[in-house]
Motif scaffolding. Structure first.
Motif, mmCIF file in Angstrom:
data_model
loop_
_atom_site.group_PDB
_atom_site.id
_atom_site.type_symbol
_atom_site.label_atom_id
_atom_site.label_comp_id
_atom_site.label_asym_id
_atom_site.label_seq_id
_atom_site.Cartn_x
_atom_site.Cartn_y
_atom_site.Cartn_z
ATOM 1 N N CYS A 54 -7.681 1.223 6.023
ATOM 2 C CA CYS A 54 -8.443 2.382 5.551
ATOM 3 C C CYS A 54 -8.356 2.410 4.031
ATOM 4 C CB CYS A 54 -7.863 3.672 6.111
ATOM 5 S SG CYS A 54 -7.692 3.646 7.887
ATOM 6 N N LEU A 82 0.822 -1.217 0.000
ATOM 7 C CA LEU A 82 0.000 0.000 0.000
ATOM 8 C C LEU A 82 0.854 1.264 0.000
ATOM 9 C CD1 LEU A 82 -2.661 -1.061 2.666
ATOM 10 C CD2 LEU A 82 -3.063 -0.763 0.230
ATOM 11 N N GLU A 142 -5.904 -1.267 11.539
ATOM 12 C CA GLU A 142 -7.196 -1.053 10.866
ATOM 13 C C GLU A 142 -6.920 -0.634 9.416
ATOM 14 O OE1 GLU A 142 -10.994 1.998 11.530
ATOM 15 O OE2 GLU A 142 -9.237 2.116 12.807
ATOM 16 N N ALA A 189 -4.486 -3.517 7.479
ATOM 17 C CA ALA A 189 -3.258 -2.947 6.919
ATOM 18 C C ALA A 189 -2.135 -3.488 7.799
ATOM 19 C CB ALA A 189 -3.312 -1.434 6.987
ATOM 20 N N VAL A 210 3.824 -0.786 4.139
ATOM 21 C CA VAL A 210 2.477 -1.185 4.555
ATOM 22 C C VAL A 210 1.849 -2.054 3.468
ATOM 23 C CG1 VAL A 210 0.223 -0.386 5.353
ATOM 24 C CG2 VAL A 210 2.254 0.988 5.811
ATOM 25 N N LEU A 262 -5.634 9.463 7.101
ATOM 26 C CA LEU A 262 -6.262 8.529 6.171
ATOM 27 C C LEU A 262 -7.779 8.695 6.151
ATOM 28 C CD1 LEU A 262 -4.264 5.296 7.126
ATOM 29 C CD2 LEU A 262 -3.603 7.111 5.555
HETATM 30 N N1 ADE Z 1 -1.221 3.046 4.607
HETATM 31 C C1 ADE Z 1 -0.663 3.254 5.789
HETATM 32 N N2 ADE Z 1 -1.473 2.845 6.776
HETATM 33 C C2 ADE Z 1 -2.607 2.404 6.183
HETATM 34 C C3 ADE Z 1 -3.821 1.880 6.670
HETATM 35 N N3 ADE Z 1 -4.040 1.749 7.972
HETATM 36 N N4 ADE Z 1 -4.765 1.540 5.783
HETATM 37 C C4 ADE Z 1 -4.543 1.684 4.470
HETATM 38 N N5 ADE Z 1 -3.408 2.175 3.958
HETATM 39 C C5 ADE Z 1 -2.446 2.524 4.800
#
Ligand code: ADE
Length: 421
Positions: A92, A18, A90, A39, A26, A138
């Motif tokens: 996001c 991510l 969690e 995540a 991540v 986020l």
């Molecule tokens: N990138 C960094 N932290 C994240 C998260 N909790 N959810 C989605 N993308 C992310």
């Protein structure tokens, strides 16, 4: 691609990457026990071996595990293997605020309130985020009413109330001047007002579509800030409303002692918006209002709010009475008298907002109790005072919905009044 091609750690699958947060990469992951998407932040144990980073990471874990708030990314689990450490967070799906530009002020305020709400929790735990920037704010999902989630506490640190944070970290462009100075080895310390500066930078950027202070290197940043603050066009009314300009100009003070403090920021009209009972309800953490707050006329609203205001002092729950008065007056704020009485009640409610629970069912019960109490005056009371009590009881009951038992109670009171005529 089948799940078996993904890396598995304990009962977690690590799927696509991510992005990169502080210290680590991540991934979108899955908890195989529950099938929930998470995540997962993977941190090389080699990096963590550096004592300072190890300390920072264990701080992050300690802080996040203890936080439970709808606007803060939740830390569900923490795993250590020989080569890596994993934070299970969690997930996001809405991305972060760094891609967002030219939001309306209304939209920005919706985000701002949630950021402030999360910061309040940090504040209560003596935590300065210190790395607040659009990239670590986020969004819970892709919907228009997605929730803000503060992330990346890798640089946050618990500070005791007395010993101010003395170390320095953060991303320069959103960094408060006192944090920059600290980095330049000048002996200033910083407090939660450093986060408030970053909030100002974020609000500016969301609305204006450009960062307030741009510098190519760290050394240029403080002079850039000083020049920008002296530029008469910096907070131009071409881009910002009056309340927003006032809000930002109270934040963009180089001296943190002159900068708006956290409490003042929470109560600033830019955040609260037009006089409204909503913010105080949000502040109080309660979402909904009773269905019986509709009232037909301005005169009724004024009449009942006056009785409520006078009775508030005699109840153990004055907050509810002041708030009830506000709810009744809110539809008539165009009227100057209503607006000023609203303000008096609102200020009183704010003053005692933490002393009671705001629940409409409690309110209804209290109003009923108060009305009954007014009618149960002792026998020696003068007739004109008793009649006034009956009148007040009826006024109070008029603020409740017309349920059958309230109608019966009102009829009984009217009969009593007739008997005393
Ligand atoms: N990138 C960094 N932290 C994240 C998260 N909790 N959810 C989605 N993308 C992310």
């Amino acid at each position: 691609m089948g799940d078996r091609n993904y890396k598995q750690v304990s009962h977690y699958l690590l799927k696509e990457e991510l992005g990169n947060g502080t210290f680590g990469t991540v991934y979108r992951g899955k908890d195989l026990n529950t099938n929930e998407i998470r995540a997962i932040k993977m941190i090389s144990a080699q990096n963590v071996l550096k004592p300072q980073e190890k300390k920072a990471l264990s701080r992050e874990i300690q802080i996040m595990r203890n936080l439970d708030h709808e606007n803060i990314v939740k830390l569900y689990d923490y795993l250590e293997t020989r080569n890596y450490n994993y934070l299970v967070l969690e997930y996001c799906s809405g991305g972060d605020l760094s891609g967002l530009r030219d939001l309306s002020e209304e939209h920005t305020i919706i985000y701002l309130r949630q950021i402030v709400s999360a910061l309040k929790v940090l504040q209560a735990n003596n935590i300065i985020h210190r790395d607040l920037k659009p990239a670590n704010i986020l969004l819970s999902d892709k919907s228009p009413d997605a929730k803000i989630k503060l992330a990346d506490f890798g640089l946050a640190r618990q500070i005791s109330a007395n010993s101010l944070a003395k170390s320095y970290v953060g991303t320069p462009l959103y960094m408060a001047p006192e944090v920059i100075k600290l980095r330049e080895n000048q002996s200033e310390r910083y407090t939660e007002r450093a986060d408030i500066w970053s909030v100002g930078c974020i609000v500016y950027e969301l609305i204006r579509g450009a960062r307030p202070f741009e510098a190519k290197n760290f050394g240029d940043l403080l002079p850039v800030i000083k020049t920008r603050l002296n530029d008469p066009d910096f907070l131009s009314s071409q881009y910002f409303s009056e309340p927003c300009i006032d809000f930002l100009s109270k934040i963009f003070k180089i001296n943190p002692k002159e900068r708006m403090d956290f409490e003042t920021m929470c109560d600033h009209p830019f955040i609260l918006g037009r006089p409204s009972i909503k913010p105080i309800i949000d502040l109080h953490g309660i979402q909904c209002m009773s269905e019986d707050f509709e009232l037909s006329t301005k005169e009724d609203a004024l009449d009942i709010s006056e009785v409520l205001f006078n009775l508030a002092k005699d109840t153990p729950h004055p907050f509810l009475f002041y708030m009830k008065a506000c709810t009744l007056l809110e539809p008539y704020l165009e009227d100057q008298v209503c607006a000023s009485i609203f303000k008096v009640n609102f200020d009183e409610a704010k003053r005692c907002k933490n002393k009671t629970d705001w629940e409409s069912s409690t309110m209804t019960r209290l109003i009923l109790e108060m009305a009954v109490k007014l009618c149960r005056s002792d026998e020696n009371i003068a007739s004109h005072l008793l009649k006034e009590n009956y009148r007040q009881a009826l006024t109070l009951l008029n603020s409740l919905g017309p349920s059958s038992h309230i109608i019966r109670l009102k009829e009984a009171i009217k009969r009593q009044m007739d008997m005393h005529n």
